[in-house]
Design a protein around this motif. Structure first.
Motif, PDB file in Angstrom:
ATOM      1  N   UNK A   1       0.859  -1.183   0.000  1.00 15.71           N
ATOM      2  CA  UNK A   1       0.000   0.000   0.000  1.00 15.71           C
ATOM      3  C   UNK A   1       0.897   1.236   0.000  1.00 15.71           C
ATOM      4  N   UNK A   2       0.602   2.161  -0.882  1.00 16.34           N
ATOM      5  CA  UNK A   2       1.450   3.358  -0.958  1.00 16.34           C
ATOM      6  C   UNK A   2       1.149   4.289   0.212  1.00 16.34           C
ATOM      7  N   UNK A   3       2.158   5.043   0.616  1.00 20.43           N
ATOM      8  CA  UNK A   3       1.990   5.943   1.750  1.00 20.43           C
ATOM      9  C   UNK A   3       0.938   7.016   1.491  1.00 20.43           C
ATOM     10  N   UNK A   4       0.646   7.247   0.210  1.00 18.81           N
ATOM     11  CA  UNK A   4      -0.361   8.252  -0.136  1.00 18.81           C
ATOM     12  C   UNK A   4      -1.735   7.874   0.404  1.00 18.81           C
ATOM     13  N   UNK A   5      -1.945   6.581   0.640  1.00 21.89           N
ATOM     14  CA  UNK A   5      -3.262   6.131   1.119  1.00 21.89           C
ATOM     15  C   UNK A   5      -3.393   6.221   2.635  1.00 21.89           C
ATOM     16  N   UNK A   6      -2.280   6.639   3.307  1.00 18.70           N
ATOM     17  CA  UNK A   6      -2.274   6.575   4.771  1.00 18.70           C
ATOM     18  C   UNK A   6      -3.349   7.419   5.440  1.00 18.70           C
ATOM     19  N   UNK A   7      -3.546   8.641   4.938  1.00 15.16           N
ATOM     20  CA  UNK A   7      -4.531   9.517   5.571  1.00 15.16           C
ATOM     21  C   UNK A   7      -5.916   8.886   5.532  1.00 15.16           C
ATOM     22  N   UNK A   8      -6.229   8.352   4.367  1.00 11.75           N
ATOM     23  CA  UNK A   8      -7.516   7.694   4.182  1.00 11.75           C
ATOM     24  C   UNK A   8      -7.647   6.512   5.158  1.00 11.75           C
ATOM     25  N   UNK A   9      -6.599   5.720   5.253  1.00 10.59           N
ATOM     26  CA  UNK A   9      -6.631   4.554   6.141  1.00 10.59           C
ATOM     27  C   UNK A   9      -6.745   4.972   7.605  1.00 10.59           C
ATOM     28  N   UNK A  10      -6.059   6.051   7.953  1.00  9.04           N
ATOM     29  CA  UNK A  10      -6.142   6.524   9.332  1.00  9.04           C
ATOM     30  C   UNK A  10      -7.540   6.980   9.695  1.00  9.04           C
ATOM     31  N   UNK A  11      -8.193   7.672   8.756  1.00 12.95           N
ATOM     32  CA  UNK A  11      -9.554   8.136   9.001  1.00 12.95           C
ATOM     33  C   UNK A  11     -10.484   6.936   9.208  1.00 12.95           C
ATOM     34  N   UNK A  12     -10.315   5.919   8.361  1.00 13.56           N
ATOM     35  CA  UNK A  12     -11.155   4.728   8.473  1.00 13.56           C
ATOM     36  C   UNK A  12     -10.850   3.958   9.752  1.00 13.56           C
ATOM     37  N   UNK A  13      -9.575   3.922  10.103  1.00 11.91           N
ATOM     38  CA  UNK A  13      -9.181   3.235  11.330  1.00 11.91           C
ATOM     39  C   UNK A  13      -9.816   3.904  12.537  1.00 11.91           C
ATOM     40  N   UNK A  14      -9.920   5.227  12.489  1.00 17.63           N
ATOM     41  CA  UNK A  14     -10.552   5.962  13.595  1.00 17.63           C
ATOM     42  C   UNK A  14     -12.010   5.535  13.732  1.00 17.63           C
ATOM     43  N   UNK A  15     -12.673   5.278  12.602  1.00 16.50           N
ATOM     44  CA  UNK A  15     -14.069   4.826  12.650  1.00 16.50           C
ATOM     45  C   UNK A  15     -14.179   3.446  13.280  1.00 16.50           C
ATOM     46  N   UNK A  16     -13.255   2.573  12.882  1.00 21.39           N
ATOM     47  CA  UNK A  16     -13.264   1.220  13.456  1.00 21.39           C
ATOM     48  C   UNK A  16     -13.054   1.301  14.961  1.00 21.39           C
ATOM     49  N   UNK A  17     -12.090   2.110  15.339  1.00 23.22           N
ATOM     50  CA  UNK A  17     -11.754   2.230  16.755  1.00 23.22           C
ATOM     51  C   UNK A  17     -12.922   2.800  17.560  1.00 23.22           C
ATOM     52  N   UNK A  18     -13.595   3.793  16.981  1.00 23.72           N
ATOM     53  CA  UNK A  18     -14.745   4.393  17.665  1.00 23.72           C
ATOM     54  C   UNK A  18     -15.837   3.343  17.859  1.00 23.72           C
ATOM     55  N   UNK A  19     -16.037   2.511  16.829  1.00 25.22           N
ATOM     56  CA  UNK A  19     -17.063   1.466  16.914  1.00 25.22           C
ATOM     57  C   UNK A  19     -16.713   0.466  18.008  1.00 25.22           C
ATOM     58  N   UNK A  20     -15.434   0.111  18.104  1.00 23.95           N
ATOM     59  CA  UNK A  20     -15.009  -0.837  19.142  1.00 23.95           C
ATOM     60  C   UNK A  20     -15.220  -0.222  20.525  1.00 23.95           C
TER      61      UNK A  20
END
Lengths: 278, 92
Positions: B13-32
């Motif tokens: 995965x290219x580093x350019x996708x990191x921001x997007x992944x971080x935002x999505x990870x925050x959603x997962x974490x909030x759900x947990x």
């Protein structure tokens, strides 16, 4: 358990995900613990390779077990469908004999099997998905194990025990992840197969005891068949009598004969399918 | 960066996708954190979809370790917790 680890907003590739960073660390540490260590690090390579080969054959067995379960479910669906066809034929025969009550009973039982069949179809799709996933996991592990074997020989030929440690750790961390991943996949498939086998065993027992005839009316026995049989043998006797008297067969005889043939040919079909699949 | 999705394998995965992944990870974490299983499943699915589409399959014939390991798409919140609490990964 708390997942509320402090989040950092990374600028680059470092520390991209706090929750999953934790997940990642725990996964890796558990996976690497599962590989044996030796005093001579180069021996560690051989121990680890042995574990990998064992895991490969475990996955292969897993694939075979899931396939066996899947085939068993397929066979059961076929048997239940035969049962439904038999009930349809009974309903038709009952209508021909103007016994709507028996026809209704047969059709009620037939519809009682729908839920069982639908449930088995879901299980079948489930097992098929599991089989595909496990097959792919096997291919991935196979690729890693082959890469590891090559690396292992290179390391042993090139480095002294003291020098080899870093190279060995690199190779191990790459393969241990795959081992952990595949190990979980195998475990999951084993659990699912065990569940399926318990349920499939229950359905086999039902099929063997003929109790599925009684889905809507426990304790009834296959009374539809018995009643239709006695009706049709009475009709057969009448037809034969008429034939003896008149020298030609009566229409009832043909009807009764056809009904019997349908029932008989179905049970033969089930048997021949059994043989084909075993 | 190499990302492993459990049960699927590794992706580059290219580093350019990191921001997007971080935002999505925050959603997962909030759900947990909210113990919201449906939200967890939906957020995890989206996160994995981005890894699959933004990333390319990593050559399986390498011994490269992943930077990040993600649970499989059908993992439940309970399974994720079990994995974090459990003793061993490899059966037998």
């Amino acid at each position: 358990m708390s997942f509320a680890a402090p989040r950092s907003r990374p600028e680059g590739a470092a520390d991209p995900m706090s929750l999953w960073k934790r997940f990642t660390l725990i996964f890796k540490s558990k996976a690497s613990q599962a590989l044996d260590r030796a005093e001579d690090p180069r021996q560690t390579l051989d121990y680890s390779y042995q574990r990998q080969v064992e895991m490969l054959s475990k996955v292969r067995r897993g694939v075979a077990d899931v396939a066996t379960s899947r085939k068993r479910v397929e066979l059961q669906v076929a048997q239940l469908e035969q049962q439904q066809a038999k009930l349809s034929a009974q309903a038709q025969k009952a209508i021909d004999m103007e016994r709507e009550d028996l026809a209704r009973e047969a059709l009620t039982r037939k519809s009682g099997l729908n839920a069982q069949i639908a449930d088995l179809r879901t299980q079948h799709a489930n097992l098929q998905g599991e089989e595909e996933k496990l097959t792919l996991a096997q291919q991935r592990l196979q690729a890693k194990v082959e890469a590891f074997r090559t690396r292992k020989e290179t390391i042993k030929a090139t480095y002294t025990a003291a020098e080899a440690q870093t190279k060995i750790n690199e190779a191990l961390s790459g393969v241990s992840e795959e081992m952990g991943d595949v190990g979980m996949a195998v475990q999951r498939a084993e659990d699912k197969t065990a569940q399926m086998q318990a349920r499939a065993g229950a359905i086999d027992e039902l099929l063997a005891s003929g109790a599925l005839d009684d889905v809507t009316q426990p304790g009834g026995g296959d009374d539809i068949s018995r009643e239709l049989d006695s009706l049709s043998s009475a009709a057969d006797v009448e037809a034969e009598l008429a034939a003896l008297k008149g020298g030609k067969s009566a229409p009832e005889a043909i009807e009764g004969g056809e009904g019997g043939d349908i029932l008989r040919s179905e049970s033969e079909k089930v048997e021949s399918e059994d043989e084909g699949r075993s | 960066m190499i990302v492993r999705i459990l049960g699927e394998g590794q992706y580059d995965v290219s580093d350019a996708a990191l921001d997007r992944l971080n935002a999505l990870d925050a959603e997962v974490e909030a759900a947990v954190e909210a113990s919201d299983e449906p939200a967890f499943r939906a957020a995890l699915k989206t996160l994995l979809d981005v890894v699959r589409t933004a990333g390319v399959a990593h050559d399986p014939a390498t011994l490269d370790a992943s930077s990040v390991i993600l649970p499989s798409a059908d993992a439940s919140m309970v399974e994720v917790r079990d994995l974090l609490a459990d003793d061993g990964l490899i059966p037998g």
